[in-house]
Enzyme design. Structure first.
Site, PDB file in Angstrom:
ATOM      1  N   MET A   1       0.830  -1.172   0.000  1.00 54.79           N
ATOM      2  CA  MET A   1       0.000   0.000   0.000  1.00 54.79           C
ATOM      3  C   MET A   1       0.876   1.237   0.000  1.00 54.79           C
ATOM      4  SD  MET A   1      -3.199  -0.776   2.389  1.00 54.79           S
ATOM      5  CE  MET A   1      -4.216  -2.176   2.022  1.00 54.79           C
ATOM      6  N   PRO A   2       1.526   1.515  -1.079  1.00 58.82           N
ATOM      7  CA  PRO A   2       2.378   2.701  -1.121  1.00 58.82           C
ATOM      8  C   PRO A   2       1.581   3.992  -0.937  1.00 58.82           C
ATOM      9  CG  PRO A   2       2.930   1.199  -2.890  1.00 58.82           C
ATOM     10  CD  PRO A   2       1.650   0.713  -2.289  1.00 58.82           C
ATOM     11  N   LEU A   3       2.193   4.932  -0.264  1.00 55.16           N
ATOM     12  CA  LEU A   3       1.659   6.277  -0.106  1.00 55.16           C
ATOM     13  C   LEU A   3       2.519   7.189  -0.964  1.00 55.16           C
ATOM     14  CD1 LEU A   3      -0.023   8.501   1.325  1.00 55.16           C
ATOM     15  CD2 LEU A   3       1.706   8.455   3.137  1.00 55.16           C
TER      16      LEU A   3
END
Length: 129
Positions: A1-3
């Site tokens: 879940m990259p930001l």
């Protein structure tokens, strides 16, 4: 879940910003294999004098279209990162008319304990994700 955080010089219209975000997300989905629905993006627009990004002697010609993408993500392989960098440069140039000279990407890695999506819980650790 990259930001992903996008730092740009202020003045872009909503349509071009959305195209930038959509294009970057698709490159990340392809390079990292994250689910399409895992989309966490923040845009910060700055006055031109607040983004000082020099070329470090590499010969880049930065313009007002400069984009800095800062990503926080779990560890990825070097080949995944290289694929992401290449896809971003290629697709942002083709779809958004952003020169590869105007693209800078930085990835900071973290682990499961470093995320809480709400409720004061570490969802990766408690099995909810």
């Amino acid at each position: 879940m990259p930001l992903l955080r996008f730092d740009v010089i202020e003045g872009r219209d909503e349509k071009s910003l959305q195209l930038l975000l959509d294009t970057a997300h698709q490159a990340m989905v392809e390079a990292f294999g994250v689910p399409e629905r895992d989309r966490y993006q923040i845009v910060h627009q700055h006055p031109a004098n607040e983004l000082i990004i020099q070329d470090a002697g590499l010969g880049f010609q930065r313009t007002k279209d400069m984009v800095i993408i800062s990503m926080t993500s779990k560890a990825r392989t070097e080949s995944q990162k290289e694929k992401l960098y290449a896809l971003l440069a290629e697709r942002l140039e083709k779809k958004c008319e952003i020169s590869p000279d105007d693209l800078m990407v930085s990835i900071t890695e973290n682990g499961d304990a470093d995320w809480s999506f709400g409720l004061g819980e570490a969802q990766f650790l408690n099995g909810k994700l």
